[in-house]
Scaffold this motif. Structure first.
Motif, PDB file in Angstrom:
ATOM      1  N   ARG A  42      41.127  40.506  24.247  1.00  0.00           N
ATOM      2  CA  ARG A  42      40.403  39.987  25.412  1.00  0.00           C
ATOM      3  C   ARG A  42      40.801  40.683  26.716  1.00  0.00           C
ATOM      4  NH1 ARG A  42      37.198  35.990  26.556  1.00  0.00           N
ATOM      5  NH2 ARG A  42      37.289  35.131  24.475  1.00  0.00           N
ATOM      6  N   GLN A  49      35.566  44.597  30.232  1.00  0.00           N
ATOM      7  CA  GLN A  49      35.136  43.208  30.279  1.00  0.00           C
ATOM      8  C   GLN A  49      36.171  42.301  29.602  1.00  0.00           C
ATOM      9  OE1 GLN A  49      33.408  45.839  29.262  1.00  0.00           O
ATOM     10  NE2 GLN A  49      31.235  45.663  29.674  1.00  0.00           N
ATOM     11  N   SER A  79      36.479  40.155  27.327  1.00  0.00           N
ATOM     12  CA  SER A  79      35.883  39.602  26.120  1.00  0.00           C
ATOM     13  C   SER A  79      36.465  40.331  24.920  1.00  0.00           C
ATOM     14  CB  SER A  79      34.359  39.777  26.166  1.00  0.00           C
ATOM     15  OG  SER A  79      33.780  39.345  24.960  1.00  0.00           O
TER      16      SER A  79
END
Length: 138
Positions: A78, A105, A107
């Motif tokens: 992440r 990002q 994610s």
């Protein structure tokens, strides 16, 4: 007269030299085998644990004579950042485009359609590899 030599009783005088050597070889082989297995396990754990970013091209599409789009799926930690390198090939196998795409990002899975500008009409898009900011590449 011929001299007849009788065999020595095995139980009376202990093991022969050959039996001792065989036992030492078996122990040495077992120790070396266990060490080799440990090295293989260590390399496997390091390889799996060291994967910073992995990706694959899901599909690609030739948009025009000078542009190609690729649907890229990236899997990463992440908080990890890094980049993936894509290249595009012409019909004769020559490279007509190469580009790095950065992914920061927050994610763990990213689906993104990216575009490459080509020098000639492309027929394929290839993922060259991905590299995490820490240096782990795939």
């Amino acid at each position: 007269m011929t001299a007849v030599r009788e065999a020595v009783s095995d139980g009376r005088y202990g093991r022969s030299e050959d039996q001792r050597a065989d036992r030492k070889l078996k122990i040495t082989g077992a120790v070396l085998g266990a060490a080799l297995l440990g090295v293989i396990v260590w390399i496997g754990i390091d390889y799996v644990g060291g994967q910073g970013i992995s990706a694959e091209v899901i599909k690609s599409k030739v948009v025009s004579d000078d542009r190609v789009e690729a649907h890229l799926e990236i899997r990463k930690d992440r908080d990890a950042g890094g980049y993936c390198t894509l290249r595009s090939l012409s019909e004769d196998g020559n490279e007509v485009a190469r580009k790095d795409f950065r992914f920061d990002q927050p994610s763990d899975r990213i689906d993104e359609v990216v575009s490459l500008r080509t020098t000639a009409r492309a027929t394929a898009v290839e993922l060259m590899g991905c590299t995490a900011d820490g240096g782990a590449s795939r």
